[in-house]
Motif scaffolding. Structure first.
Motif, short mmCIF file in Angstrom:
data_model
loop_
_atom_site.label_atom_id
_atom_site.label_comp_id
_atom_site.label_asym_id
_atom_site.label_seq_id
_atom_site.Cartn_x
_atom_site.Cartn_y
_atom_site.Cartn_z
N UNK A 165 0.94 -1.14 -0.14
CA UNK A 165 -0.04 -0.13 -0.05
C UNK A 165 0.78 1.26 -0.03
N UNK A 166 0.49 2.15 -0.82
CA UNK A 166 1.21 3.42 -0.89
C UNK A 166 0.78 4.19 0.31
N UNK A 167 1.86 4.66 1.12
CA UNK A 167 1.54 5.49 2.50
C UNK A 167 0.62 6.70 1.90
N UNK A 168 -0.36 6.94 2.66
CA UNK A 168 -1.22 8.03 2.80
C UNK A 168 -0.40 9.33 3.34
N UNK A 169 0.65 9.16 4.09
CA UNK A 169 1.44 10.56 4.56
C UNK A 169 2.41 10.87 3.45
N UNK A 170 2.33 12.22 3.24
CA UNK A 170 3.38 12.79 2.20
C UNK A 170 4.66 12.73 2.36
N UNK A 171 5.08 12.61 3.71
CA UNK A 171 6.37 12.96 4.17
C UNK A 171 6.99 11.35 4.20
N UNK A 172 6.39 10.44 4.57
CA UNK A 172 6.70 8.93 5.23
C UNK A 172 6.14 7.96 4.44
N UNK A 173 6.98 6.96 3.93
CA UNK A 173 6.79 5.76 3.14
C UNK A 173 6.20 4.70 4.24
N UNK A 174 6.85 4.97 5.61
CA UNK A 174 6.37 4.05 6.38
C UNK A 174 5.94 4.57 7.88
N UNK A 175 4.91 5.32 8.03
CA UNK A 175 4.77 5.72 9.56
C UNK A 175 3.38 5.29 9.61
N UNK A 176 2.96 5.47 11.04
CA UNK A 176 1.83 4.88 11.62
C UNK A 176 0.45 5.48 10.93
N UNK A 177 0.82 6.69 10.90
CA UNK A 177 -0.52 7.56 10.24
C UNK A 177 -0.58 7.20 8.77
N UNK A 178 0.42 7.03 8.09
CA UNK A 178 0.51 6.86 6.44
C UNK A 178 0.00 5.41 6.33
N UNK A 179 -0.04 4.34 7.13
CA UNK A 179 -0.19 3.17 6.74
C UNK A 179 -1.45 2.40 7.47
N UNK A 180 -2.02 3.32 8.56
CA UNK A 180 -3.13 2.78 9.37
C UNK A 180 -4.12 3.67 9.62
N UNK A 181 -3.94 5.07 9.24
CA UNK A 181 -5.00 5.75 9.92
C UNK A 181 -6.31 6.02 9.00
N UNK A 182 -7.30 6.59 9.45
CA UNK A 182 -8.75 6.52 8.48
C UNK A 182 -8.26 6.56 7.31
N UNK A 183 -7.71 7.42 6.64
CA UNK A 183 -7.53 7.82 5.19
C UNK A 183 -6.81 6.58 4.53
N UNK A 184 -6.18 5.82 5.34
CA UNK A 184 -5.30 4.64 4.63
C UNK A 184 -6.34 3.53 4.69
N UNK A 185 -7.23 3.36 5.77
CA UNK A 185 -8.29 2.30 5.61
C UNK A 185 -9.12 2.64 4.71
N UNK A 186 -9.69 3.80 4.31
CA UNK A 186 -10.31 4.16 3.07
C UNK A 186 -9.70 3.73 1.76
N UNK A 187 -8.58 3.99 1.67
CA UNK A 187 -7.72 3.83 0.28
C UNK A 187 -7.36 2.27 0.08
N UNK A 188 -7.27 1.73 1.24
CA UNK A 188 -7.03 0.20 1.12
C UNK A 188 -8.23 -0.48 0.76
N UNK A 189 -9.36 0.09 1.34
CA UNK A 189 -10.44 -0.85 0.97
C UNK A 189 -11.55 -0.31 -0.01
#
Ligand SMILES: Nc1ncnc2c1ncn2[C@@H]1O[C@H](COP(=O)(O)OP(=O)(O)OP(=O)(O)O)[C@@H](O)[C@H]1O
Ligand SMILES: [Zn+2]
Length: 288
Positions: A165-189
């Motif tokens: 999954x491409x991180x939803x955080x514009x700064x980090x390829x692997x951070x908690x927010x980019x991989x697991x926050x609401x927008x990431x859940x939205x984009x994953x599903x």
């Protein structure tokens, strides 16, 4: 004595009055538009609802170090109009009373630590997993700040094998927010988090990343409790999944409280921030 609280979020501001026991007398919700418009409504509220002190928790990043020129400012937010806004200065010019200034998550952390699920312990961490991820650390009953406030939502975590999954955080390829926050859940599903089935495989991924974060928080701060709140944590099935992964990642390295009492939902629900604000107003009065 009447105390005031401001919970300043990116979509809405909540202003409230209450007392030093954290009882809320009155509250209003104000949409976050421009600083001029939103702050005029805040000024109006505390003019018509007089208080003796105000605790303020703001979205950020903000300046929390009194030794720096940007103390009291919202600093680098992309939110139009709010970057470099002197929030505390604005209030100081209108209200001649003690003001306590901190982040929205520190405010909520303080509410939970004083009156919520962590009221019986001196060290706790409040982490909200919503549109973003933020956490406030309470160490020995006080808000912890370093050079500036913490940014624990951006801690690095290990990607699960096969998770591209491409991180939803514009700064980090692997951070908690980019991989697991609401927008990431939205984009994953392809669905809003609330519409994703409780047994969807995405929750195991989200729980794994949150569990990694909880291990990092445990070894970094040694809290008595970790409180998880925010939109994503409305998925209560996440808690047992997080407990299981936490156990396996900590791998017996150190003793922690029983997990059902250690990694827990908030005690005050959506009120953590407002209650925290009232109690920070009280703190500002006692320290004035
Ligand atoms: N029941 C739910 N299950 C899963 N996800 C949810 C649920 N309700 C809301 N969300 C997701 O949580 C996010 C909103 O988070 P929250 O309700 O904590 O508000 P917020 O104030 O926007 O967040 P933040 O504190 O990061 O600014 C959205 O991405 C939303 O899709
Ligand atoms: Zn990030």
């Amino acid at each position: 004595m009447t105390l005031g609280a401001i919970e300043a979020g990116g979509t809405k501001f909540v202003c409230a009055t209450g007392n030093e026991q954290g009882d809320v007398f009155d509250r209003v919700s104000i949409p976050t538009t421009t600083p001029a418009e939103t702050m005029a409504a805040v000024d109006d509220y505390f003019t018509t609802h007089p208080v003796d002190a105000i605790g303020i928790g703001s979205f950020g990043p903000i300046g929390v170090n009194p030794d720096t020129p940007k103390y009291g400012y919202i600093t680098t937010t992309p939110k139009p109009g709010w970057g470099d806004f002197n929030f505390l200065g604005h209030l100081q010019a209108k209200f001649d009373m003690p003001l306590y200034w901190t982040t929205d998550v520190n405010e909520a952390a303080y509410g939970e630590a004083e009156m919520g699920i962590a009221k019986d312990v001196p060290n706790s961490i409040y982490m909200t997993i919503g549109t973003g991820v933020g956490a406030g650390v309470i160490a020995n009953n006080r808000i912890f700040n370093g050079r500036t406030h913490t940014e624990l939502g951006h801690m690095r975590i290990n990607r699960l094998p096969g998770d591209d999954f491409k991180s939803a955080c514009p700064y980090h390829d692997i951070c908690l927010e980019g991989l697991a926050a609401g927008p990431a859940v939205g984009q994953r599903t392809g669905k809003a988090g609330k519409d994703v089935a409780a047994d969807d495989p995405v929750w195991a991924i989200v729980a794994d990343y949150i569990a990694q974060a909880c291990v990092n928080l445990t070894v970094s701060f040694a809290p008595d409790k970790i409180i998880l709140n925010g939109g994503v944590m409305k998925q209560k099935q996440l808690f047992p999944l997080i407990h299981e992964k936490f156990q396996s990642y900590l791998n017996g390295y150190e003793e922690v409280p029983p997990l059902a009492e250690y990694i827990v939902p908030a005690g005050l629900g959506d009120n953590s921030g407002v209650v925290g604000g009232l109690l920070l107003a009280k703190l500002a009065l006692t320290e004035a």
